[in-house]
Design a protein around this motif. Structure first.
Motif, PDB file in Angstrom:
ATOM      1  N   ARG A  37      -0.864   7.834  -2.520  1.00 34.62           N
ATOM      2  CA  ARG A  37      -0.186   6.701  -1.884  1.00 34.62           C
ATOM      3  C   ARG A  37       1.291   7.014  -1.662  1.00 34.62           C
ATOM      4  O   ARG A  37       1.866   6.657  -0.629  1.00 34.62           O
ATOM      5  N   GLN A  57     -15.537   7.370   1.810  1.00 37.69           N
ATOM      6  CA  GLN A  57     -15.403   5.974   1.385  1.00 37.69           C
ATOM      7  C   GLN A  57     -15.410   5.848  -0.130  1.00 37.69           C
ATOM      8  O   GLN A  57     -14.535   5.209  -0.715  1.00 37.69           O
ATOM      9  N   LEU A  61     -11.380   6.162  -0.023  1.00 40.67           N
ATOM     10  CA  LEU A  61     -10.975   4.866   0.522  1.00 40.67           C
ATOM     11  C   LEU A  61     -11.168   3.728  -0.466  1.00 40.67           C
ATOM     12  O   LEU A  61     -10.302   2.845  -0.586  1.00 40.67           O
ATOM     13  N   LEU A  64      -8.318   4.057  -2.929  1.00 42.29           N
ATOM     14  CA  LEU A  64      -6.994   3.714  -2.400  1.00 42.29           C
ATOM     15  C   LEU A  64      -6.859   2.219  -2.161  1.00 42.29           C
ATOM     16  O   LEU A  64      -5.771   1.653  -2.301  1.00 42.29           O
ATOM     17  N   ASP A  66      -6.724  -1.463  -0.222  1.00 39.99           N
ATOM     18  CA  ASP A  66      -5.871  -1.902   0.888  1.00 39.99           C
ATOM     19  C   ASP A  66      -4.427  -1.531   0.573  1.00 39.99           C
ATOM     20  O   ASP A  66      -3.857  -2.019  -0.404  1.00 39.99           O
ATOM     21  N   ASP A  69      -0.026   1.807   4.223  1.00 39.54           N
ATOM     22  CA  ASP A  69       0.164   3.029   5.011  1.00 39.54           C
ATOM     23  C   ASP A  69      -1.152   3.657   5.460  1.00 39.54           C
ATOM     24  O   ASP A  69      -1.225   4.867   5.683  1.00 39.54           O
ATOM     25  N   ARG A  70      -2.188   2.841   5.630  1.00 41.59           N
ATOM     26  CA  ARG A  70      -3.486   3.384   6.039  1.00 41.59           C
ATOM     27  C   ARG A  70      -3.419   4.107   7.381  1.00 41.59           C
ATOM     28  O   ARG A  70      -4.163   5.057   7.618  1.00 41.59           O
ATOM     29  N   LEU A  73      -3.129   7.882   7.396  1.00 37.72           N
ATOM     30  CA  LEU A  73      -4.215   8.703   6.870  1.00 37.72           C
ATOM     31  C   LEU A  73      -5.252   8.979   7.955  1.00 37.72           C
ATOM     32  O   LEU A  73      -5.755   8.056   8.602  1.00 37.72           O
ATOM     33  N   ARG A  85      -9.961   7.236  12.141  1.00 38.30           N
ATOM     34  CA  ARG A  85      -8.633   6.764  11.758  1.00 38.30           C
ATOM     35  C   ARG A  85      -8.583   5.241  11.788  1.00 38.30           C
ATOM     36  O   ARG A  85      -9.433   4.580  12.390  1.00 38.30           O
ATOM     37  N   TRP A  86      -7.564   4.693  11.150  1.00 41.16           N
ATOM     38  CA  TRP A  86      -7.381   3.251  11.053  1.00 41.16           C
ATOM     39  C   TRP A  86      -6.826   2.720  12.368  1.00 41.16           C
ATOM     40  O   TRP A  86      -5.813   3.213  12.866  1.00 41.16           O
ATOM     41  N   TRP A  91     -11.714   1.266  10.173  1.00 46.59           N
ATOM     42  CA  TRP A  91     -11.741   2.714  10.364  1.00 46.59           C
ATOM     43  C   TRP A  91     -12.618   3.012  11.578  1.00 46.59           C
ATOM     44  O   TRP A  91     -13.787   2.652  11.616  1.00 46.59           O
TER      45      TRP A  91
END
Length: 254
Positions: A37, A57, A61, A64, A66, A69-70, A73, A85-86, A91
């Motif tokens: 993070r 996942q 995920l 990590l 919520d 800075d998603r 990633l 990607r987000w 995703w």
């Protein structure tokens, strides 16, 4: 946004997953989650692994959670044959380079034939040995859910995997065959490997080779991390997540 290592500045730090960020098919540790993070708060990050998205996942995920800075990633399952990607809400799959039905059936047949011929087909396993991951066929000698200790003991010097990789590569000349995790061999379309994924990501994000720093545990010849280094990306060889934690921590935290 960047990190600095040995006097060079990098905009994106790229990682293998199993035995680099976490033990094979195991969730990231609390310490690694916190460090990761921190990295993503000041730099772009990418995970590129032979595992399928479900592993990303459960191993990354879900750990990590919520966090703000998603969007920094980038996820590349099955050795970069997929890019996720987000998008601000979820995703989202940007591309997927799936194998044809014929390619998958031939890959499975050859790798099983080779494993049996070489005495590597195990009767006691934890889950299926062969897995169709859409864009990749994966052989896992002890099954997809084998415990870490059993995997580590099965092929400590990598000779078993290499013998099977060589066997399959000789017979599947139109496909890419590479050693994967501790007990696995990965098969993708020809020319599609982690270097392919890295190139696609650079094109999409507008990055150059010098903008990326890579961490991987399989940078040896034939290893599935090697193509990234061969591409010209600076690479740091690691031996387990603890080694990654120490080396990444020195970069992120100084």
């Amino acid at each position: 946004m960047s990190v600095t290592h040995n006097g060079k500045t990098y905009q994106l730090v790229m990682f293998d997953l199993d035995d680099t960020l976490a033990p094979s098919k195991t969730a990231m540790s609390d310490e690694m989650v916190e460090l990761f993070r921190e990295l993503l708060s000041g730099s772009l990050g990418c995970i590129i692994s032979g595992g399928q998205y479900g592993q990303f996942q459960s191993q990354v995920l879900d750990r990590l959670g919520d966090f703000p800075d998603r969007a920094n990633l980038h996820l590349m399952p099955t050795n970069g044959t997929r890019y996720i990607r987000w998008n601000g809400d979820a995703w989202d799959t940007v591309y997927a380079e799936d194998l044809s039905a014929d390619q998958k059936s031939r890959a499975m047949a050859v790798v099983e034939e080779g494993a049996r011929e070489l005495g590597l087909w195990e009767e006691q396993t934890w889950g299926p040995i062969l897995e169709d991951r859409g864009s990749q066929v994966t052989f896992s000698a002890l099954g997809q859910s084998a415990p870490v200790d059993a995997k580590a003991a099965w092929d400590p010097d990598g000779r078993k995997k290499e013998s099977l990789r060589a066997y399959a590569a000789e017979r599947l000349t139109d496909l890419e065959v590479r050693s994967g995790g501790s007990t696995s061999v990965d098969i993708t379309a020809k020319g599609i490997d982690k270097a392919y994924g890295a190139r696609r990501l650079m094109e999409i994000l507008g990055l150059d080779l010098d903008d990326i720093l890579f961490f991987g545990d399989r940078l040896d010849e034939g290893g599935n991390d090697r193509p990234v280094a061969d591409l010209g990306i600076d690479a740091i060889a690691v031996h387990g997540w603890e080694d990654t934690f120490a080396k990444l921590g020195a970069i992120v935290r100084g």
